[in-house]
Design a protein around this motif. Structure first.
Motif, mmCIF file in Angstrom:
data_model
loop_
_atom_site.group_PDB
_atom_site.id
_atom_site.type_symbol
_atom_site.label_atom_id
_atom_site.label_comp_id
_atom_site.label_asym_id
_atom_site.label_seq_id
_atom_site.Cartn_x
_atom_site.Cartn_y
_atom_site.Cartn_z
ATOM 1 N N THR A 14 0.837 -1.196 0.000
ATOM 2 C CA THR A 14 0.000 0.000 0.000
ATOM 3 C C THR A 14 0.868 1.240 0.000
ATOM 4 O O THR A 14 1.837 1.330 0.736
ATOM 5 N N SER A 15 0.524 2.202 -0.848
ATOM 6 C CA SER A 15 1.227 3.471 -0.815
ATOM 7 C C SER A 15 0.415 4.481 -0.016
ATOM 8 O O SER A 15 0.958 5.360 0.614
ATOM 9 N N GLU A 16 -0.906 4.332 -0.048
ATOM 10 C CA GLU A 16 -1.767 5.183 0.764
ATOM 11 C C GLU A 16 -1.823 4.602 2.171
ATOM 12 O O GLU A 16 -1.987 3.396 2.337
ATOM 13 N N PRO A 17 -1.701 5.454 3.193
ATOM 14 C CA PRO A 17 -1.739 4.925 4.555
ATOM 15 C C PRO A 17 -3.093 4.300 4.893
ATOM 16 O O PRO A 17 -4.136 4.808 4.515
ATOM 17 N N LEU A 18 -3.011 3.202 5.613
ATOM 18 C CA LEU A 18 -4.190 2.562 6.191
ATOM 19 C C LEU A 18 -4.252 3.027 7.640
ATOM 20 O O LEU A 18 -3.307 3.625 8.150
ATOM 21 N N ARG A 19 -5.324 2.767 8.331
ATOM 22 C CA ARG A 19 -5.441 3.191 9.725
ATOM 23 C C ARG A 19 -5.894 2.003 10.559
ATOM 24 O O ARG A 19 -6.762 1.246 10.151
ATOM 25 N N GLY A 20 -5.287 1.859 11.739
ATOM 26 C CA GLY A 20 -5.685 0.758 12.599
ATOM 27 C C GLY A 20 -4.951 0.771 13.919
ATOM 28 O O GLY A 20 -4.172 1.671 14.214
ATOM 29 N N ILE A 21 -5.233 -0.245 14.709
ATOM 30 C CA ILE A 21 -4.602 -0.435 16.018
ATOM 31 C C ILE A 21 -3.832 -1.741 15.964
ATOM 32 O O ILE A 21 -4.349 -2.751 15.482
ATOM 33 N N TYR A 22 -2.594 -1.709 16.441
ATOM 34 C CA TYR A 22 -1.756 -2.901 16.462
ATOM 35 C C TYR A 22 -1.266 -3.120 17.892
ATOM 36 O O TYR A 22 -0.741 -2.195 18.518
ATOM 37 N N MET A 23 -1.455 -4.328 18.400
ATOM 38 C CA MET A 23 -0.949 -4.687 19.721
ATOM 39 C C MET A 23 0.329 -5.511 19.532
ATOM 40 O O MET A 23 0.312 -6.538 18.848
ATOM 41 N N PHE A 24 1.417 -5.047 20.110
ATOM 42 C CA PHE A 24 2.696 -5.747 20.013
ATOM 43 C C PHE A 24 2.735 -6.895 21.021
ATOM 44 O O PHE A 24 2.082 -6.828 22.068
ATOM 45 N N PRO A 25 3.532 -7.922 20.752
ATOM 46 C CA PRO A 25 3.635 -9.051 21.694
ATOM 47 C C PRO A 25 4.095 -8.637 23.090
ATOM 48 O O PRO A 25 3.726 -9.273 24.073
ATOM 49 N N ASN A 26 4.867 -7.552 23.207
ATOM 50 C CA ASN A 26 5.365 -7.112 24.518
ATOM 51 C C ASN A 26 4.357 -6.259 25.283
ATOM 52 O O ASN A 26 4.647 -5.766 26.370
ATOM 53 N N GLY A 27 3.163 -6.024 24.707
ATOM 54 C CA GLY A 27 2.145 -5.235 25.394
ATOM 55 C C GLY A 27 2.038 -3.799 24.915
ATOM 56 O O GLY A 27 1.122 -3.076 25.303
ATOM 57 N N ASP A 28 2.970 -3.347 24.062
ATOM 58 C CA ASP A 28 2.878 -2.000 23.502
ATOM 59 C C ASP A 28 1.694 -1.925 22.534
ATOM 60 O O ASP A 28 1.238 -2.944 22.023
ATOM 61 N N LYS A 29 1.240 -0.697 22.280
ATOM 62 C CA LYS A 29 0.089 -0.494 21.395
ATOM 63 C C LYS A 29 0.380 0.660 20.444
ATOM 64 O O LYS A 29 0.904 1.691 20.850
ATOM 65 N N TYR A 30 0.033 0.477 19.177
ATOM 66 C CA TYR A 30 0.137 1.545 18.174
ATOM 67 C C TYR A 30 -1.256 1.796 17.615
ATOM 68 O O TYR A 30 -1.960 0.853 17.244
ATOM 69 N N ASP A 31 -1.632 3.063 17.565
ATOM 70 C CA ASP A 31 -2.924 3.466 17.022
ATOM 71 C C ASP A 31 -2.651 4.563 16.001
ATOM 72 O O ASP A 31 -2.270 5.670 16.371
ATOM 73 N N GLY A 32 -2.798 4.231 14.718
ATOM 74 C CA GLY A 32 -2.527 5.257 13.728
ATOM 75 C C GLY A 32 -2.405 4.708 12.323
ATOM 76 O O GLY A 32 -2.875 3.608 12.012
ATOM 77 N N GLU A 33 -1.726 5.507 11.499
ATOM 78 C CA GLU A 33 -1.581 5.172 10.092
ATOM 79 C C GLU A 33 -0.386 4.244 9.884
ATOM 80 O O GLU A 33 0.614 4.343 10.587
ATOM 81 N N TYR A 34 -0.526 3.357 8.892
ATOM 82 C CA TYR A 34 0.545 2.426 8.554
ATOM 83 C C TYR A 34 0.425 2.077 7.080
ATOM 84 O O TYR A 34 -0.589 2.339 6.440
ATOM 85 N N THR A 35 1.487 1.505 6.560
ATOM 86 C CA THR A 35 1.476 1.001 5.182
ATOM 87 C C THR A 35 1.987 -0.427 5.199
ATOM 88 O O THR A 35 2.588 -0.881 6.179
ATOM 89 N N LYS A 36 1.766 -1.116 4.100
ATOM 90 C CA LYS A 36 2.264 -2.478 3.942
ATOM 91 C C LYS A 36 3.283 -2.471 2.816
ATOM 92 O O LYS A 36 3.014 -1.964 1.734
ATOM 93 N N THR A 37 4.473 -3.020 3.082
ATOM 94 C CA THR A 37 5.530 -3.061 2.076
ATOM 95 C C THR A 37 5.230 -4.153 1.050
ATOM 96 O O THR A 37 4.341 -4.987 1.244
ATOM 97 N N ALA A 38 6.016 -4.169 -0.012
ATOM 98 C CA ALA A 38 5.872 -5.190 -1.046
ATOM 99 C C ALA A 38 6.096 -6.595 -0.485
ATOM 100 O O ALA A 38 5.567 -7.568 -0.999
ATOM 101 N N GLU A 39 6.858 -6.682 0.624
ATOM 102 C CA GLU A 39 7.114 -7.978 1.260
ATOM 103 C C GLU A 39 5.999 -8.362 2.224
ATOM 104 O O GLU A 39 6.065 -9.390 2.875
ATOM 105 N N GLY A 40 5.013 -7.478 2.388
ATOM 106 C CA GLY A 40 3.906 -7.761 3.291
ATOM 107 C C GLY A 40 4.141 -7.332 4.722
ATOM 108 O O GLY A 40 3.399 -7.696 5.622
ATOM 109 N N ILE A 41 5.179 -6.550 4.960
ATOM 110 C CA ILE A 41 5.510 -6.087 6.311
ATOM 111 C C ILE A 41 4.747 -4.793 6.589
ATOM 112 O O ILE A 41 4.719 -3.884 5.765
ATOM 113 N N LEU A 42 4.147 -4.709 7.779
ATOM 114 C CA LEU A 42 3.450 -3.490 8.187
ATOM 115 C C LEU A 42 4.450 -2.515 8.780
ATOM 116 O O LEU A 42 5.268 -2.895 9.618
ATOM 117 N N GLU A 43 4.396 -1.252 8.335
ATOM 118 C CA GLU A 43 5.278 -0.202 8.854
ATOM 119 C C GLU A 43 4.450 1.002 9.259
ATOM 120 O O GLU A 43 3.533 1.396 8.540
#
Length: 145
Positions: A14-43
């Motif tokens: 994705t080149s246009e940002p998506l929006r969502g909430i991501y919970m990390f395995p260590n308990g951290d939380k991200y709420d905001g815009e992200y993109t997906k790389t050609a390899e399928g990695i969320l950034e």
């Protein structure tokens, strides 16, 4: 964000940002815009907030999964940095406030006070001049008469 792979075609990037909430395995939380790389990695890319389980919070701009651009970093101790970030570092113009209320406002280079700035102490006395990491030779006391 971790190198999480999603099933799908490499053209799912994705080149246009998506929006969502991501919970990390260590308990951290991200709420905001992200993109997906050609390899399928969320950034994290764009505006977002990251909260650690220890109580640290960052609100601001992300680029390539790092704090880049304008933002605000809040520590559980009460210390706050508001200003410019480059690759997860205080870099550019900003303001760092200590828990006791004193603050430095000026230039930062790789998390260090570097260059022209002002330090205001707990008695609201202002000192300005050139800062060099932990030293500030030639600081001048600012008098408002």
């Amino acid at each position: 964000m971790p190198a999480e792979k999603k099933k799908g075609d490499k053209n799912d990037a994705t080149s246009e940002p998506l929006r969502g909430i991501y919970m990390f395995p260590n308990g951290d939380k991200y709420d905001g815009e992200y993109t997906k790389t050609a390899e399928g990695i969320l950034e994290r890319n764009g505006q977002g907030s990251h909260y650690t389980k220890e109580g640290t919070a960052f609100h601001g701009m992300w680029q390539s999964d790092k704090m880049n651009g304008e933002g605000r970093l809040e520590h559980p101790s009460g210390a706050v940095y508001t200003g410019e970030f480059v690759n997860n570092s205080f870099h550019g113009r900003g303001k760092y406030t200590w828990p006791n209320g004193s603050f430095y406002e000026g230039t930062f280079v790789e998390n260090r006070m570097e260059g022209d700035g002002e330090f205001t102490d707990t008695d609201n006395q202002i000192w300005n001049g050139t800062f060099r990491y932990k030293a500030a030779p030639g600081l001048r006391f600012k008098l408002d008469l």
